[in-house]
Design a protein around this motif. Structure first.
Motif, PDB file in Angstrom:
ATOM      1  N   LEU A 133       4.737   9.050   3.684  1.00 51.14           N
ATOM      2  CA  LEU A 133       4.767   8.435   4.888  1.00 51.14           C
ATOM      3  C   LEU A 133       6.077   7.496   5.326  1.00 51.14           C
ATOM      4  O   LEU A 133       6.011   6.483   5.784  1.00 51.14           O
ATOM      5  CB  LEU A 133       3.574   7.355   4.977  1.00 51.14           C
ATOM      6  CG  LEU A 133       2.233   7.809   5.436  1.00 51.14           C
ATOM      7  CD1 LEU A 133       1.237   6.681   5.557  1.00 51.14           C
ATOM      8  CD2 LEU A 133       2.342   8.601   6.765  1.00 51.14           C
ATOM      9  N   LEU A 186      11.891  -1.836   5.216  1.00 51.41           N
ATOM     10  CA  LEU A 186      11.574  -2.141   6.567  1.00 51.41           C
ATOM     11  C   LEU A 186      10.468  -3.038   6.435  1.00 51.41           C
ATOM     12  O   LEU A 186      10.400  -3.855   7.880  1.00 51.41           O
ATOM     13  CB  LEU A 186      10.635  -0.474   6.756  1.00 51.41           C
ATOM     14  CG  LEU A 186       9.930  -0.740   8.313  1.00 51.41           C
ATOM     15  CD1 LEU A 186      11.119  -0.913   9.627  1.00 51.41           C
ATOM     16  CD2 LEU A 186       9.058   0.307   8.567  1.00 51.41           C
ATOM     17  N   GLY A 187       9.661  -3.349   5.667  1.00 55.50           N
ATOM     18  CA  GLY A 187       8.729  -4.468   5.701  1.00 55.50           C
ATOM     19  C   GLY A 187       9.352  -5.664   6.051  1.00 55.50           C
ATOM     20  O   GLY A 187       8.812  -6.474   6.772  1.00 55.50           O
ATOM     21  N   ARG A 202       9.670   8.878  -4.594  1.00 60.49           N
ATOM     22  CA  ARG A 202      10.491   7.922  -5.206  1.00 60.49           C
ATOM     23  C   ARG A 202      10.797   6.823  -4.130  1.00 60.49           C
ATOM     24  O   ARG A 202      10.719   5.552  -4.345  1.00 60.49           O
ATOM     25  CB  ARG A 202      11.558   8.392  -6.094  1.00 60.49           C
ATOM     26  CG  ARG A 202      11.052   8.988  -7.374  1.00 60.49           C
ATOM     27  CD  ARG A 202      12.493   9.477  -8.237  1.00 60.49           C
ATOM     28  NE  ARG A 202      12.668  10.765  -7.678  1.00 60.49           N
ATOM     29  CZ  ARG A 202      13.923  11.303  -7.903  1.00 60.49           C
ATOM     30  NH1 ARG A 202      15.061  10.472  -8.470  1.00 60.49           N
ATOM     31  NH2 ARG A 202      14.457  12.668  -7.589  1.00 60.49           N
ATOM     32  N   TYR A 212       9.401   7.040   7.313  1.00 61.90           N
ATOM     33  CA  TYR A 212       9.688   7.141   8.556  1.00 61.90           C
ATOM     34  C   TYR A 212      11.010   8.040   8.918  1.00 61.90           C
ATOM     35  O   TYR A 212      11.893   7.433   8.284  1.00 61.90           O
ATOM     36  CB  TYR A 212       9.977   5.749   9.308  1.00 61.90           C
ATOM     37  CG  TYR A 212       8.658   4.914   9.135  1.00 61.90           C
ATOM     38  CD1 TYR A 212       7.696   4.998  10.255  1.00 61.90           C
ATOM     39  CD2 TYR A 212       8.655   4.004   8.062  1.00 61.90           C
ATOM     40  CE1 TYR A 212       6.619   4.118   9.994  1.00 61.90           C
ATOM     41  CE2 TYR A 212       7.346   3.120   7.908  1.00 61.90           C
ATOM     42  CZ  TYR A 212       6.598   3.394   8.922  1.00 61.90           C
ATOM     43  OH  TYR A 212       5.246   2.489   8.654  1.00 61.90           O
ATOM     44  N   GLU A 245       8.256  -4.642  -1.716  1.00 65.80           N
ATOM     45  CA  GLU A 245       7.318  -5.576  -1.162  1.00 65.80           C
ATOM     46  C   GLU A 245       6.814  -6.835  -1.786  1.00 65.80           C
ATOM     47  O   GLU A 245       6.565  -7.954  -1.284  1.00 65.80           O
ATOM     48  CB  GLU A 245       6.038  -5.113  -0.573  1.00 65.80           C
ATOM     49  CG  GLU A 245       6.096  -4.059   0.518  1.00 65.80           C
ATOM     50  CD  GLU A 245       6.499  -4.697   1.795  1.00 65.80           C
ATOM     51  OE1 GLU A 245       5.700  -5.511   2.477  1.00 65.80           O
ATOM     52  OE2 GLU A 245       7.887  -4.455   2.493  1.00 65.80           O
ATOM     53  N   ARG A 302       9.813   1.314  -1.808  1.00 67.57           N
ATOM     54  CA  ARG A 302       9.403   0.651  -0.576  1.00 67.57           C
ATOM     55  C   ARG A 302       8.239  -0.022  -0.856  1.00 67.57           C
ATOM     56  O   ARG A 302       8.003  -1.316  -0.546  1.00 67.57           O
ATOM     57  CB  ARG A 302       8.916   1.698   0.476  1.00 67.57           C
ATOM     58  CG  ARG A 302       8.510   0.993   1.702  1.00 67.57           C
ATOM     59  CD  ARG A 302       8.482   1.776   2.945  1.00 67.57           C
ATOM     60  NE  ARG A 302       7.454   2.875   2.842  1.00 67.57           N
ATOM     61  CZ  ARG A 302       7.234   3.918   3.674  1.00 67.57           C
ATOM     62  NH1 ARG A 302       8.044   3.945   4.749  1.00 67.57           N
ATOM     63  NH2 ARG A 302       6.371   4.836   3.361  1.00 67.57           N
ATOM     64  N   TYR A 322       0.829  -1.223   0.107  1.00 63.12           N
ATOM     65  CA  TYR A 322      -0.035   0.059  -0.067  1.00 63.12           C
ATOM     66  C   TYR A 322       0.948   1.167   0.099  1.00 63.12           C
ATOM     67  O   TYR A 322       1.780   1.231   0.855  1.00 63.12           O
ATOM     68  CB  TYR A 322      -0.938   0.129   1.295  1.00 63.12           C
ATOM     69  CG  TYR A 322      -1.628   1.299   1.535  1.00 63.12           C
ATOM     70  CD1 TYR A 322      -2.940   1.484   0.716  1.00 63.12           C
ATOM     71  CD2 TYR A 322      -1.168   2.284   2.373  1.00 63.12           C
ATOM     72  CE1 TYR A 322      -3.513   2.756   1.190  1.00 63.12           C
ATOM     73  CE2 TYR A 322      -1.930   3.254   2.854  1.00 63.12           C
ATOM     74  CZ  TYR A 322      -3.264   3.476   2.002  1.00 63.12           C
ATOM     75  OH  TYR A 322      -3.888   4.733   2.064  1.00 63.12           O
TER      76      TYR A 322
END
Ligand SMILES: Nc1ncnc2c1ncn2[C@@H]1O[C@H](COP(=O)(O)OP(=O)(O)OP(=O)(O)O)[C@@H](O)[C@H]1O
Ligand SMILES: Nc1ncnc2c1ncn2[C@@H]1O[C@H](COP(=O)(O)OP(=O)(O)OP(=O)(O)O)[C@@H](O)[C@H]1O
Ligand SMILES: [Mg+2]
Ligand SMILES: [Mg+2]
Lengths: 263, 292, 264, 263, 264
Positions: free
Chosen positions: E104, E117-118, E158, E106, E167, E163, E98
């Motif tokens: 967003l 991060l995922g 970007r 971090y 995923e 990110r 998403y």
């Protein structure tokens, strides 16, 4: 409307339940461990003491309330002013912060005897004591809040030719309100201690005095009755602050319920 | 050796000299006791911890004993350390107070003991006053500084062997009213309490016997014992304590275990008349002589 | 007009240009601007001038330094070297309306309060009819009392645009103000901006060549590392131009070519 | 490098200057107002007391340091755990918060005999006392921080299938660090008070004991010597926390200097 | 394929469609979705289906409810009524990537840490070469260690795209992911997305008709108050299509007409 109703009812009911629950735990503990009454009296004995001494207790409670409110007021004022001054003047901040920390490191207990000698055994010394206990959490958290304001908001206000005062009033202060709220919560919770300490060190009235006096006379039931009133005050004060903050901070997102967002 | 915990009434001071000297000369060891001395933070704590059996013996004051007994604390007097009253009503020269009647309309500070109203009321009556003629304020442990800084005009609860000296040290002349001279029945200022359940504890007579040895030695060698004390408690080595050490000597009970029941009864009656206790208990309920 | 000021240009000659005819609104003069972040040089010795009353669109690839340049002009960031001043010789901060790349709505104020905040910050009376008119024009008249948290992304951006236009400043600096709007709403708000900013000095950052060609008197492209300004070029005709105006279409083609070249 | 150098030098120098300044003010006040020594001793007398009692004071200071560190450690642990528990369970929050507030309103002094009764005379009762004083500011501010985390960050983590634990560890905790820092600052400032209060509960060592003891004996110079050491500790602790926080919170913008941004 | 599911459609008939041929990736089935905020009805009884492996572009005017719809599908917001489920009958959350309308990122993580991060959140080993490849492709390879605060707006976007692509989820939901990019960079990143998401089920919100026509198998337009879905339409040929592909140009024209109509 309905949601608000149930919520408020739920709150009151919860408060009552917690109250009853704590008293039951207390009762249970005293019975279970056979705690002697001169250490921890049973709730029924405290209730009796509360009723028998109602006039005396109410009179002294009123005095303590005055001290707490005055201390809280001045403490907030002092705390907020210091935070603002530190924000406006890095110089002031660099020189003042260590002094403030030192002021915190000196236990009020240690200072209390001196304060009483300087300001007398009346209201003043207690209010000052409460103020001393309160102002630091307020200063620290408020200053942190002011410092961490989104710079973009301030920049934008600057482009709109906001005077430093206008920036403060319309942007910085509001943006720092959540942090100020944190400090206020802590202050509200510790304010009663400040007042009571003041009363212990020297006074002829107030709940702290009642506690000291009854303690010396081994009237633990009266002592705990006073303690009970004090706790009640603290909880009311806290609730007041909480409701106030929820009103003021209507715009702050609440991520405290990770389970669902529909509450 | 049997371990025995003794909680003092207050921080270590010259009033505890017999106990400290008994420790110094090994009197406790000779009786087969290993005595641990614990000072409390607050004089109201020792009886409670004694009642809760956290300590074996606790120091307290005779006036307190009645309040304790009245509230049903299972404690009993087993010995006496100081058999004189030390308490005084104290003012300073220059305040216009020359006699008891001079306190009319004045502010009197006290350190909460529970019996200050009764004591003061009786004393003031000798000058034709009542408690209503003065205003009382709790000054906690700051009797001397409150007096010196003129926050109060007089204080009740000052000891003649401590506070009076302190006043003098500051170059001020004290005006002293000893309580026993103004209608207060004589009493034991510092007593030793035990839990009722362990009143028969064989360690107690041993402790008292050792204490007697300590007192005897102290009275025989005041200078030497002071020197040892001053060395062991460097923080207490000063002129005030030195003077106090000397002054207190005549106050110590030479026979700590002995009980003067009539005196105890008289003081009990005084408190009952002052409405500080609800009932007059028989002396044996709160004070015994363990050697009998 | 836009001019790339060559470092050696005669200062006296520059001074003669101060008398801008366009309604007296001051232009922007940028001289020898250098910006470094640590070892990275964003741009170096950048010099150009925007005459009073001109609408200039600034384009350039992502990360080239457009927003930084705008912030420096607005007085919100410090350049490493160089100067920015009005063509009338007075400083620029204090007479600008600035709209950043983020909408920066104040979350505790309603849409209406956000739009009129400038007045309250300056202790001026709030011009409510004007604010209402603007909100009407950007399609937010029904949302005056909403908090920003209850707005969609495009609505937030439109509120920020209304706030910028509310200011009526002689110099307007906008950083991708229409990026979150759909084509129709975008055209509508562009028209509004063109209408209200007709005689203002405007520097607009955009990624949309069509937008640049519709709205700008002149277009500038920033490109390279460190970034340089390409020769500015002029779109004929008065903005706002219709999307199918031939001038727009040819300019757009020209611009796209420039951008492609710049990106190499 | 150079900037860091001058800064650090400046810090040390400033600290020294503040130190000297405060002592001069203190000295001046005592001389100017002829404050009697039982109210406020002169610095030279305190210095003498400090020197004469160095062994005694050092011994007791060490004990207090131990208590402060332990109290701070446990207080932080307790405070953080409570805040987390409240965040994870709105139920827990609703029921626990009033209890915590009551716990703050009860002066620890009143609890002292009970605590000694339950936990004995040793280190335990003192550490518990310090913990009681410390945990609340931490809980309150940390919980506030957790609650005010940008919901978008948490949502995003959820879409990435982060377990509640992973959300906590990688997002919520980090995002709440600034608020936690505020609480930590307050906690560091009040920790010495907590330890001192703890020491007043039936033990015979530590700076608090020294203070109370010397105060009762009118040895104000010794009392102030102990107070001085205590303040020194507090300032060091504060500096430590401050440096630590500045390290950890590298990503938090600092809007504290409204005048210029180039500092 | 995209289908507007009529409320009365036979449930059994719908079930037969579950066997999607496209690489086995599940599609999205939305039934009778209603969303209200207080008195305002954003949409009501919205039903449609996206088959597995399809790339659908969603357009619609600002504030019409696109982001809300996406959040509900992602399981990040609750609808007032209705259901969202995978065409394989399993729930959708847990297998999506998403990307919201805000980037967003971090702020305490570097670009590289943000992208990966995922993996750390799921306690998987980090696929560093893959992340490096993605950052290279979006043009951020030199900025791996930068904090988001030191990035330009387009760079941040970007990084967020990288990110999302990192995923490798079967379902990808993106809310205006390219809005802050210049034309050239945008085309480059679009190509990347089209390449990497070739067999995924993608729902992309965009305001750029050209983008929709280049990338989508099908286009949907949300319009009106309360919002309804217009009849979806298909762009011929396989994405990514060249910007001057005639299919793109005609579709774009058609789409613009739809949008103009919708805005009336
Ligand atoms: N929390 C909320 N409370 C009240 N109304 C809301 C809230 N969130 C969104 N809305 C309303 O829901 C509607 C749809 O918002 P949404 O964000 O889905 O729009 P959108 O189609 O994504 O628009 P945009 O293109 O501008 O991003 C808007 O009218 C908005 O005002
Ligand atoms: N605080 C900072 N620290 C370090 N580098 C920065 C900082 N702010 C910006 N930069 C760098 O400066 C360069 C220019 O950024 P800027 O925001 O001006 O780009 P831009 O042209 O506006 O890009 P976009 O179109 O993506 O918004 C970028 O490479 C960015 O990484
Ligand atoms: Mg930018
Ligand atoms: Mg949206």
């Amino acid at each position: 409307m309905t949601a608000g109703r149930t919520l408020r009812l739920g709150r009151g009911g919860r408060g009552l339940l917690i109250f009853v629950g704590l008293i039951l735990i207390w009762w249970g503990l005293t019975l279970l461990f056979r705690v002697p009454s001169y250490m921890l009296p049973t709730p029924d004995r405290v209730a009796v003491a509360l009723w028998n001494g109602r006039g005396y207790l109410a009179h002294n409670a009123l005095i303590t309330i005055c001290e707490i409110m005055l201390g809280l007021g001045f403490g907030l004022l002092l705390g907020a002013s210091l935070a603002l001054a530190m924000m406006f003047s890095p110089l002031f901040q660099r020189w003042m912060m260590p002094v403030l920390v030192v002021s915190q490191a000196i236990p009020v207990f240690a200072l209390a005897p001196l304060l009483v000698l300087w300001f007398g055994f009346g209201l003043a010394s207690k209010v000052i004591m409460a103020m001393l206990v309160i102002f630091f959490p307020v200063t620290a958290s408020f200053f942190d809040g002011l410092r961490r304001t989104e710079t973009g908001w301030i920049d934008l206000a600057k482009t709109m030719r906001a005077s430093p005062y206008a920036q403060l009033r319309h942007v910085r202060l509001v943006a720092a309100l959540p942090a100020f709220g944190s400090g206020l919560r802590v202050a509200a919770a510790v304010a009663p201690i400040g007042a009571v300490i003041g009363e212990w060190v020297g006074s002829a009235s107030g709940l702290g005095y009642v506690m000291l006096n009854s303690n010396a006379r081994m009237q633990t039931d009266v002592c705990f009755a006073a303690l009970f009133l004090l706790s009640l005050m603290a909880v009311f004060l806290w609730q007041l602050v909480d409701i106030l903050l929820r009103r003021i901070l209507y715009w702050v997102p609440d991520a405290s319920h990770p389970a669902g967002r529909s509450a | 050796a049997d371990k025995l915990t003794v909680m003092l009434d207050w921080f270590i001071n010259p009033d505890h000299a017999p106990i400290l000297v008994a420790q110094q000369i090994g009197a406790f060891k000779d009786e087969g006791l290993d005595v641990e001395i614990v000072p409390p933070a607050d004089p109201s704590v020792p009886p409670r911890l004694l009642a809760a059996k956290q300590v074996d013996l606790a120091l307290s004051y005779q006036p307190q004993l009645y309040l304790l007994a009245d509230q049903g604390l299972p404690v009993v007097r087993v010995g006496t350390l100081i058999d004189h009253p030390l308490n005084t009503l104290l003012a300073i020269e220059g305040n216009g107070i020359k006699d008891i009647a001079g306190f009319k309309g004045k502010k009197i500070g006290f350190s909460v003991s529970g019996v200050e109203d009764a004591t003061l009321g009786t004393m003031l009556a000798k000058g034709g006053l009542s408690v209503k003629d003065v205003s009382l304020v709790n000054v906690n442990f700051q009797l001397v500084s409150a007096l010196l800084s003129k926050q109060v005009d007089g204080v009740i609860g000052a000891y003649r062997n401590v506070e009076v000296n302190e006043i003098k040290e500051h170059g001020v002349t004290p005006v002293v009213f000893n309580v026993e001279d103004y209608g207060i029945p004589a009493y034991d200022e510092l007593i030793i309490l035990a839990n009722k359940d362990s009143a028969k504890d064989p360690r107690i007579p041993k402790f008292l016997a050792a204490l007697k040895k300590g007192t005897d030695y102290l009275l025989a060698h005041p200078a030497e014992t002071w020197a040892t004390f001053a060395k062991e408690h460097a923080d207490l080595n000063n002129e005030l304590n030195k003077a106090s050490w000397q002054q207190t000597l005549p106050m110590f009970d030479k026979d700590p275990a002995k009980l003067d029941a009539a005196r105890y009864e008289a003081y009990g009656k005084f408190l009952f008349d002052s409405k500080l206790i609800k009932k007059e208990l028989p002396v044996s309920d709160y004070a015994i002589d363990v050697t009998k | 007009m836009v001019a790339l000021v060559r470092p050696r240009m005669d200062a006296a000659a520059a001074a003669t240009r101060d008398q801008t005819p366009n309604g007296g609104n001051p232009g922007i003069r940028v001289r020898d601007l250098t910006l470094r972040f640590g070892a990275q040089t964003v741009f170096e010795n950048l010099s150009f001038e925007i005459s009073g009353g001109e609408f200039v669109a600034l384009l350039g690839s992502s990360g080239v330094g457009k927003s930084s340049l705008l912030k420096i002009i607005a007085g919100l960031a410090d350049a490493t070297a160089g100067s920015v001043i009005g063509t009338d010789g007075l400083p620029i901060p204090g007479r600008i309306a600035y709209m950043g790349q983020q909408d920066l709505l104040y979350p505790w104020l309603t849409v209406m309060q956000n739009v009129t905040l400038g007045a309250r910050l300056r202790r001026e009376p709030v011009d409510r009819p004007w604010a209402e008119h603007l909100l009407e024009r950007v399609g937010l008249s029904t949302r005056q009392k909403a908090l920003p948290a209850a707005l969609s992304g495009g609505m937030r951006q439109r509120a920020a645009i209304a706030r910028t236009l509310y200011e009526r400043q002689p110099i307007v600096l906008m950083d991708e103000p229409f990026s979150a709007l759909d084509a129709i709403t975008r055209a509508m708000v562009q028209d509004l901006a063109a209408e209200l900013l007709a005689d203002r000095t405007v520097l607009l950052i955009t990624h949309d060549p069509l937008e640049a060609c519709r709205l700008g008197h002149h277009l500038m492209v920033l490109s390279g590392h460190p970034a340089r300004l390409g020769e500015p070029f002029t779109v004929p005709g008065q903005p706002p131009r219709a999307p199918d105006d031939p001038a727009v279409l040819t300019s757009q083609g020209h611009l796209l070519r420039l951008l492609v070249e710049a990106s190499r």
